[in-house]
Design a protein around this motif. Structure first.
Motif, PDB file in Angstrom:
ATOM      1  N   ASP A 323     -65.520  47.208   9.284  1.00 25.02           N
ATOM      2  CA  ASP A 323     -66.924  47.603   9.182  1.00 25.02           C
ATOM      3  C   ASP A 323     -67.349  47.783   7.727  1.00 25.02           C
ATOM      4  OD1 ASP A 323     -67.112  47.504  11.909  1.00 25.02           O
ATOM      5  OD2 ASP A 323     -66.966  49.667  12.209  1.00 25.02           O
ATOM      6  N   GLU A 324     -66.449  48.361   6.903  1.00 26.44           N
ATOM      7  CA  GLU A 324     -66.772  48.555   5.489  1.00 26.44           C
ATOM      8  C   GLU A 324     -66.906  47.224   4.766  1.00 26.44           C
ATOM      9  OE1 GLU A 324     -64.830  51.977   3.295  1.00 26.44           O
ATOM     10  OE2 GLU A 324     -63.604  51.969   5.116  1.00 26.44           O
ATOM     11  N   VAL A 325     -66.044  46.275   5.135  1.00 29.00           N
ATOM     12  CA  VAL A 325     -66.099  44.950   4.503  1.00 29.00           C
ATOM     13  C   VAL A 325     -67.395  44.236   4.878  1.00 29.00           C
ATOM     14  CG1 VAL A 325     -65.037  42.661   4.434  1.00 29.00           C
ATOM     15  CG2 VAL A 325     -63.597  44.718   4.325  1.00 29.00           C
ATOM     16  N   LEU A 326     -67.718  44.253   6.153  1.00 28.35           N
ATOM     17  CA  LEU A 326     -68.939  43.575   6.606  1.00 28.35           C
ATOM     18  C   LEU A 326     -70.182  44.229   6.011  1.00 28.35           C
ATOM     19  CD1 LEU A 326     -68.043  42.916  10.357  1.00 28.35           C
ATOM     20  CD2 LEU A 326     -68.072  41.261   8.475  1.00 28.35           C
ATOM     21  N   ALA A 327     -70.131  45.543   5.805  1.00 31.56           N
ATOM     22  CA  ALA A 327     -71.274  46.257   5.246  1.00 31.56           C
ATOM     23  C   ALA A 327     -71.581  45.804   3.815  1.00 31.56           C
ATOM     24  CB  ALA A 327     -71.026  47.761   5.267  1.00 31.56           C
ATOM     25  N   LEU A 328     -70.601  45.220   3.146  1.00 35.17           N
ATOM     26  CA  LEU A 328     -70.829  44.704   1.796  1.00 35.17           C
ATOM     27  C   LEU A 328     -71.629  43.408   1.800  1.00 35.17           C
ATOM     28  CD1 LEU A 328     -67.264  45.159   0.246  1.00 35.17           C
ATOM     29  CD2 LEU A 328     -69.273  46.583  -0.187  1.00 35.17           C
ATOM     30  N   GLY A 329     -71.712  42.779   2.986  1.00 32.09           N
ATOM     31  CA  GLY A 329     -72.371  41.490   3.077  1.00 32.09           C
ATOM     32  C   GLY A 329     -71.413  40.320   3.096  1.00 32.09           C
ATOM     33  N   VAL A 330     -70.122  40.605   3.191  1.00 27.01           N
ATOM     34  CA  VAL A 330     -69.135  39.532   3.275  1.00 27.01           C
ATOM     35  C   VAL A 330     -69.322  38.801   4.608  1.00 27.01           C
ATOM     36  CG1 VAL A 330     -66.679  38.955   3.261  1.00 27.01           C
ATOM     37  CG2 VAL A 330     -67.516  40.892   1.893  1.00 27.01           C
ATOM     38  N   TRP A 356     -66.579  41.808  -4.356  1.00 23.26           N
ATOM     39  CA  TRP A 356     -67.477  40.920  -3.601  1.00 23.26           C
ATOM     40  C   TRP A 356     -68.631  40.435  -4.489  1.00 23.26           C
ATOM     41  CZ3 TRP A 356     -67.632  37.334  -0.489  1.00 23.26           C
ATOM     42  CH2 TRP A 356     -68.837  36.861   0.057  1.00 23.26           C
ATOM     43  N   THR A 357     -69.117  41.302  -5.369  1.00 24.08           N
ATOM     44  CA  THR A 357     -70.152  40.871  -6.305  1.00 24.08           C
ATOM     45  C   THR A 357     -69.648  39.717  -7.169  1.00 24.08           C
ATOM     46  OG1 THR A 357     -71.133  43.084  -6.380  1.00 24.08           O
ATOM     47  CG2 THR A 357     -71.625  41.624  -8.225  1.00 24.08           C
ATOM     48  N   LEU A 358     -68.404  39.809  -7.607  1.00 27.13           N
ATOM     49  CA  LEU A 358     -67.817  38.734  -8.406  1.00 27.13           C
ATOM     50  C   LEU A 358     -67.760  37.432  -7.603  1.00 27.13           C
ATOM     51  CD1 LEU A 358     -64.605  39.011 -10.590  1.00 27.13           C
ATOM     52  CD2 LEU A 358     -64.991  37.042  -9.133  1.00 27.13           C
ATOM     53  N   PHE A 359     -67.250  37.519  -6.361  1.00 30.32           N
ATOM     54  CA  PHE A 359     -67.115  36.308  -5.542  1.00 30.32           C
ATOM     55  C   PHE A 359     -68.480  35.729  -5.171  1.00 30.32           C
ATOM     56  CE2 PHE A 359     -63.041  38.461  -3.905  1.00 30.32           C
ATOM     57  CZ  PHE A 359     -62.299  37.934  -4.946  1.00 30.32           C
ATOM     58  N   SER A 428     -55.525  31.227  -6.551  1.00 31.25           N
ATOM     59  CA  SER A 428     -55.797  30.322  -5.424  1.00 31.25           C
ATOM     60  C   SER A 428     -56.597  31.052  -4.354  1.00 31.25           C
ATOM     61  CB  SER A 428     -54.493  29.778  -4.839  1.00 31.25           C
ATOM     62  OG  SER A 428     -53.668  30.836  -4.373  1.00 31.25           O
ATOM     63  N   ASN A 429     -56.336  32.363  -4.202  1.00 31.15           N
ATOM     64  CA  ASN A 429     -57.102  33.168  -3.248  1.00 31.15           C
ATOM     65  C   ASN A 429     -58.499  33.461  -3.788  1.00 31.15           C
ATOM     66  OD1 ASN A 429     -54.991  33.368  -1.365  1.00 31.15           O
ATOM     67  ND2 ASN A 429     -54.074  35.079  -2.500  1.00 31.15           N
ATOM     68  N   VAL A 430     -58.579  33.705  -5.085  1.00 31.23           N
ATOM     69  CA  VAL A 430     -59.884  33.961  -5.698  1.00 31.23           C
ATOM     70  C   VAL A 430     -60.803  32.764  -5.503  1.00 31.23           C
ATOM     71  CG1 VAL A 430     -61.094  34.269  -7.893  1.00 31.23           C
ATOM     72  CG2 VAL A 430     -59.042  35.632  -7.396  1.00 31.23           C
ATOM     73  N   MET A 431     -60.298  31.570  -5.767  1.00 30.23           N
ATOM     74  CA  MET A 431     -61.148  30.383  -5.713  1.00 30.23           C
ATOM     75  C   MET A 431     -61.708  30.134  -4.325  1.00 30.23           C
ATOM     76  SD  MET A 431     -61.444  29.417  -8.773  1.00 30.23           S
ATOM     77  CE  MET A 431     -62.402  27.938  -8.434  1.00 30.23           C
ATOM     78  N   GLN A 432     -60.917  30.385  -3.297  1.00 36.59           N
ATOM     79  CA  GLN A 432     -61.428  30.096  -1.959  1.00 36.59           C
ATOM     80  C   GLN A 432     -62.495  31.082  -1.515  1.00 36.59           C
ATOM     81  OE1 GLN A 432     -58.742  30.598   1.411  1.00 36.59           O
ATOM     82  NE2 GLN A 432     -57.404  31.945   0.195  1.00 36.59           N
ATOM     83  N   LEU A 433     -62.627  32.192  -2.272  1.00 30.10           N
ATOM     84  CA  LEU A 433     -63.681  33.168  -1.959  1.00 30.10           C
ATOM     85  C   LEU A 433     -64.903  33.019  -2.857  1.00 30.10           C
ATOM     86  CD1 LEU A 433     -61.459  36.316  -1.348  1.00 30.10           C
ATOM     87  CD2 LEU A 433     -62.951  35.232   0.345  1.00 30.10           C
ATOM     88  N   MET A 434     -64.810  32.239  -3.930  1.00 32.89           N
ATOM     89  CA  MET A 434     -65.936  32.081  -4.849  1.00 32.89           C
ATOM     90  C   MET A 434     -67.098  31.370  -4.143  1.00 32.89           C
ATOM     91  SD  MET A 434     -65.258  33.528  -7.756  1.00 32.89           S
ATOM     92  CE  MET A 434     -66.593  32.838  -8.742  1.00 32.89           C
ATOM     93  N   GLN A 435     -68.275  31.983  -4.192  1.00 37.11           N
ATOM     94  CA  GLN A 435     -69.456  31.439  -3.536  1.00 37.11           C
ATOM     95  C   GLN A 435     -70.318  30.622  -4.489  1.00 37.11           C
ATOM     96  OE1 GLN A 435     -69.856  32.346   0.070  1.00 37.11           O
ATOM     97  NE2 GLN A 435     -67.730  32.585  -0.623  1.00 37.11           N
TER      98      GLN A 435
END
Length: 440
Positions: A323-330, A356-359, A428-435
């Motif tokens: 719930d906390e993760v989704l609340a960030l807008g992820v 999340w702001t970074l991604f 590799s994990n960072v890149m797959q989350l970059m929007q």
């Protein structure tokens, strides 16, 4: 039956130092299957505030410290009046009229003469006519308990054998000029009435304990097993203040400190055992041993709570934080991956927002002058998102071929350019989350 109590005064926010007594008395009661009483010391009606009472209740609930019942000393004033009358009848409570200034002058004279600054009991020489005149002149009086001048001895649960000569201690004031019952009287009456069997509190109460033992016996009570823990200091040995906001439990909670990090640290701090992170309050109770605590002042550093909090947060399963993760807008389809990636790189749960702001938006690139040309080339070789878990390897191989860079000279400048920082999750994990595509 073992009966313990925690008796905080609601004149400020509950402090990390108060917690020591609460935790120790709580553990003793729970280990013995006894009763743990929360007793609110609110006889000071001017300084006691409802919000501080609420703060105490909230802090204990947050930490998982449960109590079997709650008592308010402000509701027991009639009982203290009865105890006052009883002690007067016994000749153990006497009326005094000195002002604070007069008492201070007496102490200074005694010190100048090389004598201990002990109250001289001059009020005992006053006639009834003297007392009537002083009441008329001064409008009030305070009341002292008359100590028997003998040695007061007990075996302390932490300090060992204690012996104090009562003649070296001033007769304690139990009732102020305003009529307010002070802690010493209210505490003793309550301990007797409530059948308190064990009292653990700070070593600054040792002299109080000596006088209270005589009072308990005068009132016909059974003397509890006393133990006095060392006082907490700051990391440099400085004194801790109850009203120092950064060390209030309210502020630690608001900061995002995990309650079990507080409990785990405070259950061992100052003892012979190392601090071990515990998962449950029951583990804290089971591992508590009063006899392992030492007498030396104990240094407390609030920063020690942060790595413990980080470990607790890193161990949380996704379901507990969803719930906390989704609340960030992820986005829902990235939420579990996001948590897996950042969990080892946060201290507080609130730190997730920065990641999340970074991604989502990218970060200002951190590029050294000698890397600028290489980064320009690298960014020209990177396509637009969405990226995958393979993007990092494919991209770095392409940059290596184009620039000849390799190893740390390749990977670190790219990490800093993409994330704006020199450390963090596997890229590799960072890149797959970059929007968004990184730019500078």
């Amino acid at each position: 039956m073992t009966t313990t109590r925690f008796a905080p005064s609601p004149t400020g926010w509950m402090h990390i130092g108060n917690l020591r007594a609460a935790l120790m008395n709580f553990c003793i009661a729970r280990q013995q299957g006894g009763t743990f009483i929360l007793r609110i010391d609110d006889t000071d009606q001017e300084r006691s505030k409802p919000e501080y009472v609420d703060g105490i209740l909230d802090a204990l609930a947050w930490l998982g410290i449960t109590y079997d019942r709650i008592e308010y000393q402000s509701k027991r004033l009639e009982r203290y009046e009865a105890a006052k009358a009883q002690l007067i009848e016994m000749g153990r409570l006497y009326e005094c009229f000195e002002t604070p200034t007069e008492l201070d002058l007496k102490r200074k004279k005694q010190l100048n003469m090389g004598k201990p600054p002990v109250y001289d009991r001059s009020a005992l020489d006053l006639s009834e006519a003297d007392k009537d005149r002083l009441r008329e002149e001064r409008g009030g009086s305070h009341w002292r308990f008359k100590l028997d001048w003998e040695r007061i001895e007990w075996t302390d649960g932490i300090l060992g054998d204690i012996s104090i000569d009562a003649a070296s201690v001033s007769d304690p004031v139990l009732i102020k000029e305003s009529g307010q019952f002070l802690y010493t009287l209210a505490s003793v009456v309550d301990d007797v009435d409530m059948g308190i069997t064990n009292v653990v509190r700070g070593s600054d109460h040792v002299t109080n304990t000596a006088t209270q033992i005589q009072m308990i016996r005068a009132l016909g009570g059974t003397v509890p097993q006393f133990a006095h823990h060392s006082l907490l200091t700051g990391p440099q040995g400085e004194a801790l203040s109850k009203r120092l906001g950064t060390l209030s439990l309210k502020d630690l909670k608001a900061k995002g400190i995990e309650p079990m990090s507080v409990m785990s640290l405070m259950a061992r701090l100052g003892s012979a055992d190392p601090v071990e992170l515990r998962d449950t309050v029951q583990e804290i109770i089971d591992g508590f041993e009063l006899g392992k605590f030492g007498v030396a002042p104990t240094k407390f550093d609030v920063l020690d709570l942060e790595p413990l909090t980080a470990r607790i947060n890193a161990a949380k399963p996704f379901d507990a934080v969803k719930d906390e993760v989704l609340a960030l807008g992820v986005p829902a389809h990235l939420a579990e991956t996001f948590w897996t990636v950042v969990r080892e790189n946060i201290t507080f749960m609130s730190d997730m927002a920065e990641w999340w702001t970074l991604f989502r938006d990218g970060a200002p690139a951190l590029v050294d002058d000698e890397d600028r040309e290489m980064i320009e080339t690298a960014f020209s070789l990177l396509g637009e998102p969405a990226y995958t878990a393979d993007t990092w390897a494919e991209w770095t191989n392409a940059v290596k071929e184009a620039t000849g860079r390799k190893g740390k000279g390749l990977f670190m400048p790219l990490r800093k350019a993409v994330t704006g920082r020199a450390s963090g999750p596997d890229m590799s994990n960072v890149m797959q989350l970059m929007q968004v595509k990184p730019r500078f």
